[in-house]
Design a protein around this motif. Sequence first.
Motif, PDB file in Angstrom:
ATOM      1  N   ALA A   1     -34.561  15.261   5.647  1.00 37.97           N
ATOM      2  CA  ALA A   1     -34.877  14.075   6.456  1.00 37.97           C
ATOM      3  C   ALA A   1     -34.018  14.044   7.721  1.00 37.97           C
ATOM      4  N   ALA A   2     -32.735  14.370   7.562  1.00 33.48           N
ATOM      5  CA  ALA A   2     -31.844  14.378   8.733  1.00 33.48           C
ATOM      6  C   ALA A   2     -32.340  15.383   9.765  1.00 33.48           C
ATOM      7  N   ALA A   3     -32.784  16.549   9.274  1.00 29.61           N
ATOM      8  CA  ALA A   3     -33.267  17.581  10.192  1.00 29.61           C
ATOM      9  C   ALA A   3     -34.504  17.103  10.953  1.00 29.61           C
ATOM     10  N   GLU A   4     -35.369  16.306  10.291  1.00 32.66           N
ATOM     11  CA  GLU A   4     -36.559  15.753  10.963  1.00 32.66           C
ATOM     12  C   GLU A   4     -36.155  14.900  12.166  1.00 32.66           C
ATOM     13  N   ALA A   5     -34.981  14.282  12.053  1.00 32.42           N
ATOM     14  CA  ALA A   5     -34.510  13.413  13.137  1.00 32.42           C
ATOM     15  C   ALA A   5     -33.625  14.162  14.129  1.00 32.42           C
ATOM     16  N   GLY A   6     -33.490  15.475  13.911  1.00 30.25           N
ATOM     17  CA  GLY A   6     -32.727  16.273  14.858  1.00 30.25           C
ATOM     18  C   GLY A   6     -31.285  16.523  14.474  1.00 30.25           C
ATOM     19  N   PHE A   7     -30.902  16.085  13.256  1.00 30.86           N
ATOM     20  CA  PHE A   7     -29.533  16.307  12.800  1.00 30.86           C
ATOM     21  C   PHE A   7     -29.547  17.432  11.766  1.00 30.86           C
ATOM     22  N   SER A   8     -29.370  18.649  12.228  1.00 30.35           N
ATOM     23  CA  SER A   8     -29.429  19.780  11.291  1.00 30.35           C
ATOM     24  C   SER A   8     -28.086  19.939  10.589  1.00 30.35           C
ATOM     25  N   GLY A   9     -28.143  20.502   9.381  1.00 35.55           N
ATOM     26  CA  GLY A   9     -26.921  20.803   8.649  1.00 35.55           C
ATOM     27  C   GLY A   9     -26.234  19.615   8.002  1.00 35.55           C
ATOM     28  N   PHE A  10     -26.971  18.529   7.784  1.00 33.12           N
ATOM     29  CA  PHE A  10     -26.365  17.344   7.141  1.00 33.12           C
ATOM     30  C   PHE A  10     -25.981  17.688   5.704  1.00 33.12           C
ATOM     31  N   ALA A  11     -24.720  17.503   5.367  1.00 35.17           N
ATOM     32  CA  ALA A  11     -24.220  17.807   4.021  1.00 35.17           C
ATOM     33  C   ALA A  11     -23.491  16.578   3.482  1.00 35.17           C
ATOM     34  N   PRO A  12     -24.242  15.645   2.864  1.00 35.88           N
ATOM     35  CA  PRO A  12     -23.607  14.415   2.372  1.00 35.88           C
ATOM     36  C   PRO A  12     -22.610  14.718   1.260  1.00 35.88           C
ATOM     37  N   ASP A  13     -21.486  13.991   1.262  1.00 36.67           N
ATOM     38  CA  ASP A  13     -20.527  14.136   0.163  1.00 36.67           C
ATOM     39  C   ASP A  13     -20.505  12.884  -0.713  1.00 36.67           C
ATOM     40  N   THR A  14     -21.377  11.916  -0.422  1.00 36.62           N
ATOM     41  CA  THR A  14     -21.518  10.756  -1.303  1.00 36.62           C
ATOM     42  C   THR A  14     -22.926  10.185  -1.213  1.00 36.62           C
ATOM     43  N   CYS A  15     -23.411   9.729  -2.345  1.00 37.29           N
ATOM     44  CA  CYS A  15     -24.675   8.989  -2.397  1.00 37.29           C
ATOM     45  C   CYS A  15     -24.374   7.650  -3.047  1.00 37.29           C
TER      46      CYS A  15
END
Length: 227
Positions: free
Chosen positions: A107-121
Motif C-alpha cells: 500500500a505504501a508503494a502505491e502512494a510512492g513510498f517504496s521500502g516501507f518496513a513497519p516495526d509495529t502494528c
Amino acid sequence: MIDDLFAGMDLYDDRREAPAEGALVLHGYGRTEAPAFLAAVGQIAEEAPFRHIVTPAGYRMSVAVTSCGPLGWATDAQGYRYSPIEPESGRPWPPMPKEFSDLARRAAAEAGFSGFAPDTCLINRYAVGSRISLHQDKHEATYDAPIVSLSLGLPAIFLFGGFERSAPTTRIILGHGDVMVWGGPSRLRYHAVQPIKPGWHPDTGEFRISLTFRKAGRPRREGVSGA
Ligand code: MD3
Ligand code: FE
C-alpha cells in the motif's frame, strides 16, 4: 436504476482518493485479506489482550488496543512510548504476521513510498460509541516513513485536518477493507475518528478494528551486523 440497486453496497468499491499531498485512500484494498487478518488479530489478542489504555492524565480511552511486531504501544503513568515489551505481561509483543507487513509495504508503494518496513502494528478495537479525538502521531523516532492503516468491520468517519489543531477538517468514510497511507508532507496532520455508529458487521459484529502500521523505532543501518 442499477445505481440505486447498488447504492449503499460497498462490495465493489475500489475508489482511490488522494485527499492531500502524501496521502492516499485505497478503498477495498485489503478486503480479500480481511478474514485471514481478523483471524490473526484473534490469535494476537490471545497472547496480548486488548486493553483500555489509561492516559497519563488518568483518562480511560474508549478504544481498546494491542500491538504486534518488534515494538508495541505502551502507555502508563510514565507516559506514552513504544516498547519491545508489553508492560502488563513483561513479555515481547506477538510477532507481526508477514501478510500484515506485506500489505502495508504494498500500500505504501502505491502512494510512492517504496521500502516501507513497519516495526509495529497497533491494533485498535472500537466498540459502538468509541472515538479518538483530534491528535497528531508524533511519538515515532522518524517521520520519514509513512503511516499505513487498514480498517475492518463497522465503518468510521475519519477526519483529517491540518498542522494545527484549529485547522478545518475533511471527512473520509472508512469501510471494511479500506487502506490509508499518510506520509511525506501529510505525515503530521491532525486526525480523528468520530464515535462509531451502532451497527453490525458480519465479520466483526459490533466492532470496528483498525490496524495501523508504523516505523516507530530508529532505523537500523543496513549491512551493519553484530551490535
Ligand atoms: C493521518 N488511528 O491510532 S489510523 C491512531 O482509524 C489513529 O484507528 C485511527 O489515529 C484509526 O493514532 C487512524 C490512520 C492514520 C494514522 C496516522 C495518521 C491517519 C493519519 C497521521 C497523519 C494523518
Ligand atoms: Fe493517530
